[in-house]
Structures are given as C-alpha cells and as structure tokens.
Design an enzyme around this catalytic site. Sequence first.
Site: not given
Length: 295
Positions: A268, A234
């Site tokens: 995840r 991210k």
Amino acid sequence: MNALAKHFNKQTPTFLQCAKYKLNLQEPLIMGILNVTPDSFSDGGQFNNFDAAIVQAKQMLADGVDIIDIGGESTRPGAAAVSEDEELQRVVPLIEKLSQEIDVPISIDTSKATVMYEAVQAGASMINDVYALQKDKALQTAAQLKVPVCLMHMQGSPETMQKNVQYKNITQEVFDFFEKRIEACLEFGLNKEHIIIDPGFGFGKHLQHNLELLNKLDLFVESGFPVLAGLSRKSMLGQITGKDVKNRLAASLAVAQIALQKGSQIIRVHDVAESKDMVRVLQAIKMASTNLNSV
Ligand code: PT1
C-alpha cells in the site's frame, strides 16, 4: 508458533476476485493511496477536492496501480474520528465517478459498516478495515457484500494508539489476533479466499515492533492468507532516516521491497510510479533467476 495453522490454506490462492476484477496474487500488487481527508498525514489534504482526487486516481492508473484505496477518515496516529455522514460524503460520490471512469478495483478504507455498504453499492470491490471488522455490524456487512476484506492489526485506536504501546511478544500477539478475527469472519460466512491480513505497521507499535514484524513477515505469508503491507512514508521511516514525511520516498521503497521479498502480495503506497519501477526490477531479477535454474 504458527497459531494460524488451523486455518492454513495449503497454498496461497492464485487469484483475488474483487467483484468483476480478478487480481493475480502471483505477482506483486500495488495498492495506491487516495486520501480524501482534509487532514491526511502526508499530502496535507492536497487531494481533498473532488476533481483533484479524480486526476490523482487517473495518474495512478497511468503509473501502473492495481488497486486504488479510498479513505475518508484518517487513521494516522493522533487523528480524530469523523462522523458517518461526513465520511459518506467524502467517499461515495468519488467512488461512483471513479468506478465508472477507470478500470481498476477500488478498495474502501473504512471501519464503519454503513460506509462499507454504500461504498460497495457505489462501485468499490474491496474493503480495507484497520479495525479488522470489529466495529458494530462490520462482520455481517462484509459477509453480505461478498468482496475481499483486508483485516489489519491495531493496538488501541488511532487517536491514542502510540501512547500506551505494550507487547510481550508482538509477532505472537498479532498472529493470535488474526486467528481470532479469521475465526469470526468464517463464522459469519465470509469466504476464506476473500481474507487478506495486514500486521498494521505504525498502529500502536514502536519502531522495534515494526521492524520485528517486517523481519517476520514471511511467517504471516506462510499462513496462506495474502499479506498486505502498508509502510509508505510512515513515521518509523522518519525515525530511521531523520527525514520528514515529504522526504521518505527512498526509505519507503526500501521497506516495500523487503515486504515483497518476504512474500507479501500487496503493498500500500503513495508513490505508485516509483513503486512500480521497483516491482519491475524485482520481477526482472526473479525471472532471470528462474531462467538460470532451468538451464
Ligand atoms: C495500513 C494502513 C491502512 N495505514 C491498511 N490500511 C494507514 N490495510 C491507513 C505513522 O506512523 O498500513 N494498512 N490505512 C495510514 N495509517 C498510518 C499509521 C499512517 C501510522 C502513518 C503512520 O506515521
């Protein structure tokens, strides 16, 4: 502080029952990301082709994945929504094929009730919803499907969420959000043991918010609901390291490890093999410390 107190499970459940699959929550679980969106944020749509997605899923299985998360609508910052038909076309045939060919639970990353329903009919056994079942009919549908659901926190919607980020107290607000959503879930008859919570890293949050949530992840774990953490590749990691999305593996492993050490049960990730090695190392260290304590 702990606004979830009312809903506290005395202890986090030991297992997560995903249809026929029983996942052990006592050891870290790796959820592998399988995007079937042509605009997916970090693989550039490399796996939007059906056969390539099957190959990637099999590789994840060989690498030690515990859950495969399939998404047909990108939710990265700035991503546009896709139509229901388009999303169904992207995910349903893939889930049908994968659920027959590989022996691992499939999670459907969607906010649309129809997609949840069709995905589970096709063989998915978990729902991962970045809107935490707030969209039309999602609560009813999830309750009817009787599979675990990940409730994620987001401020705003993917298209605009990074534009007007505002919190007085991020941790408190995310807590309050879970309290409300869990209450709504229980009202609609969802099984308490099917609820997973996720603070939603990068979803309407600035770097300092993401870091605070990561530092406080243990508070969420204390609620007794299993905690999922999605940090892989991210932009917060790009902000810290200056690296582009293709070069965030080391940073992703660092934050995933912190999430696990704070007690989160599911990470995840894009990079399953590398994450699995990290988990093995953590587990070995943990085993050594329990052995020491017992001498
Ligand atoms: C997540 C998640 C998700 N993330 C769950 N589902 C994405 N449960 C999709 C960036 O800042 O964390 N938890 N489904 C992907 N979304 C993002 C968000 C991707 C932010 C990238 C960023 O770069």
